[in-house]
Every structure is written in C-alpha cells, then in structure tokens.
Design an enzyme around this catalytic site. Structure first.
Site, mmCIF file in Angstrom:
data_model
loop_
_atom_site.group_PDB
_atom_site.id
_atom_site.type_symbol
_atom_site.label_atom_id
_atom_site.label_comp_id
_atom_site.label_asym_id
_atom_site.label_seq_id
_atom_site.Cartn_x
_atom_site.Cartn_y
_atom_site.Cartn_z
ATOM 1 C CB SER A 1 -17.107 -25.467 -27.681
ATOM 2 O OG SER A 1 -17.022 -24.071 -27.811
ATOM 3 C CG ASP B 1 -16.435 -21.935 -20.845
ATOM 4 O OD1 ASP B 1 -16.412 -20.957 -21.612
ATOM 5 O OD2 ASP B 1 -16.825 -23.065 -21.191
ATOM 6 C CG HIS C 1 -14.335 -23.386 -23.676
ATOM 7 N ND1 HIS C 1 -15.710 -23.372 -23.645
ATOM 8 C CD2 HIS C 1 -13.994 -23.637 -24.962
ATOM 9 C CE1 HIS C 1 -16.186 -23.602 -24.850
ATOM 10 N NE2 HIS C 1 -15.158 -23.769 -25.678
#
Length: 348
Positions: A192, A287, A317
């Site tokens: 991320s 996601d 995610h």
C-alpha cells in the site's frame, strides 16, 4: 496477552466455519463484484466491521490505536526459526530511526537483504503491522528483512515517511553484510503506502545514480494519488480500504503545498520507467487500488523491466496482516515470498 490470545482463538474458530455458513452469517450469499468473488472470511470480517466506526471518522491518534488492536487479532505468529533484532540508526539533524531485522535460520549469504515498509496510508501502522509477513518473507526468501518504523502524518507529512524509508534503504544496503546478506546489496518492498515508498525509492536511486535495489516488491501499491480509476468506483466501499478512508489518509498525509502529480507522491506519473530494477507486483481483487497496481506492472513490462504480476482476486487490501485468520491470505503471502526468491535468483 491472555485476552488477545482468547480473541484470536474465538475469531479463528468462527472463521473456520464452512463458507456457506460464513456467508449466511454475513447477510446472504457470495459477494460478487467486478468479475470477482470475495473470500468468505473477508466477507465475514467486512460484515462485522460494518457495525464499527470507520477509520475516516476518527482522529489519527485514535485510528492508530483502533487499527493496531484489530490487526493484532488478525495476525499470524512469527515463522519458526526466524529471529528478530531491534535496531536504531542515528541521522544528523533527525530523530533516530527505529528498524526491526528478521533473520531466518537458513539464510543465503549470496542474497541481498530486503527493506520493507508497512501499509497504513502514511498515517497509521508500525513495526507490528506486517510483523508476520516479514517473518514469512525472511524464511521463504532465505534472506534478512529490515522493517522500517517510518514517521507518520499528520505529525510528519509528506515527504517525511518517504525520507525515512530512503534513509533506511541506504543504511541497510551499506550495512548488508552485518545481517549475513550480500554486501552492498538490498531489495526494497512494501505494501500500500509502503509500496508507494518502494516504487519511489527504486526511481530515486535511478535519478541519483546510486546503487539500485536488487528488486522492488510492490504489494497493492498506491502509485497514483492524482487520478481516479474504475476500481475506485467498483470497490469504493470495500473492506478494509474504502475510497473515503483513502481520502482521509491522503488528507492527512499530503500538506497543503503538495502536488498529487509529483512522482514522489505518484510514481506512476514518471514518464520513463526503463532501467528500473526487476519487480514483483501484487494486487488484491477487492481493492480500490487494484487498477493502479495492474497498470504500473504493465508499464514496467512495456519499459523492459522484468516483472512478475499476481492478482489475488478473492482477497482484499491489507491481506498481508490477515495471515492468522484468512488461510487464503496466508497462502498468498507465502507464494509472494516464493516469487521474491525466484526474482532475486533471476536478477542475480
């Protein structure tokens, strides 16, 4: 600790129920969106999380506490045979930077170590966030992993966290032999926002002419904070990352003068990706960021960068932090670590 262990036991027992029961307990049948079917355990967790306040409704300090408590229940144990070491590196004019080293029992001295930056939008997260995954990565890739406790916004906005990861990469690369790794060599990775940092580090080493990372590992990376993609609409209300939570992260992370199109914020805005190190790019199906990761992987391939791409369609995610309760997440993390090892071998 006993209370945490009890919570882990109860949640793992709940999530061990058959998929049809989990889906029924989550309000109905399978969640099918964008041509993908959500893992029933993530579906159950998303349903449960829907009864709690969103991170986007909390001040950053409280959000850090709430997220840390939740992730502690989801995380798996440290891999057997992996030992850890707490480190602190001094920097002129800056506070010391905390790191954690992971050393597997069976380590390949001919492999570079891996510097890893955790997820959290630049606002939440710490050395515990990806603790289990770093252990998996160290054991299966058979090399040392250095996790970075970078500074967080809004106390320290962009580019503070990025600067910390850059400093950690340079230090780890120059001190690789200390950790039993190939001297002077390091890979860079993250998930991320950590994936954002990893992509920028790879580009920054090219810009400055420094020794580049041996590999870049980008797990559901945020590589374009300036643009909206279709997946941001399709998975706008996804768990645990929704578009409102993404906006909340960026609102705290970017200062008023920050340009979202700055390649140090949005590495996908860099026009020329040629000459970057080999890459392993991973996305999760459910996601908002899935399109970004796929597009960046394709651009790397088009630029001639050896790239391995995987999308775990049924996962969401942040799955690197769910290894203790979602078997598919644990399996994906182990496959990713294997892909890293294969990519390092190929690059060597």
């Amino acid at each position: 600790m006993a209370d945490l262990a009890a919570q882990k036991f109860i949640l793992k027992a709940m999530l061990s129920l058959p998929a049809p029961i989990l889906r029924a307990m989550s309000g109905g049948g399978a969640v099918y969106r964008g041509g993908r079917t959500l893992d029933p355990r993530f579906q159950f967790l998303a349903h449960a999380a829907g009864r709690l306040p969103s991170l986007a409704s909390l001040p950053p300090g409280e959000a850090r506490i709430v997220s840390a408590q939740g992730l502690a229940v989801m995380s798996g144990p440290l891999e057997p045979g992996v030992r850890t070491e707490s480190l602190s590196i001094d920097r002129p004019g800056e506070a010391p930077l905390s790191l954690r080293a992971y050393r597997p029992a069976e380590q390949d001295s001919g492999a570079p170590l891996i510097v890893f930056a955790h997820f959290g939008g630049g606002v939440i997260g710490d050395l515990e966030t990806c603790h289990a995954f770093c252990g998996i990565l160290a054991r299966i890739a058979r090399t040392a992993v250095i996790s970075v406790d970078y500074r967080l916004a809004p106390d320290h906005r962009f580019p503070a966290g990025l600067d910390d990861v850059l400093a950690a990469f340079r230090w780890a690369r120059d001190n690789a032999a200390r950790f039993g790794a190939l001297p002077g060599a390091a890979a860079i990775g993250g998930d991320s926002m950590g994936g954002n940092f990893a992509a920028v580090v790879a580009q920054e080493m090219k810009r400055t002419g420094e020794t580049p990372p041996a590999l870049q590992l980008l797990i559901y990376p945020a590589v374009d904070v300036a643009s909206e993609t279709a997946s941001m609409i399709t998975y706008a209300d996804a768990y645990p990352l929704s578009t409102p939570v993404m906006d909340w992260f960026m609102g705290h992370y970017m200062g008023a003068d920050a340009d979202p199109a700055d390649p140090r914020l949005s590495p996908d805005k860099t026009q020329d990706l040629s000459g970057l190190p080999s890459a392993v790019v991973v996305t999760a199906g459910f996601d908002p960021l899935v399109d970004q990761g796929e597009v960046y992987a394709k651009r790397l391939v088009e630029a001639g960068v050896p790239t391995t791409y995987r999308c775990y369609d049924g996962l969401a995610h942040g799955f690197t932090a769910f290894t203790g309760v979602v078997p598919a997440a644990d399996a994906a993390c182990r496959e990713i670590a294997g892909l890293v090892r294969a990519a390092l071998d190929a690059a060597a």
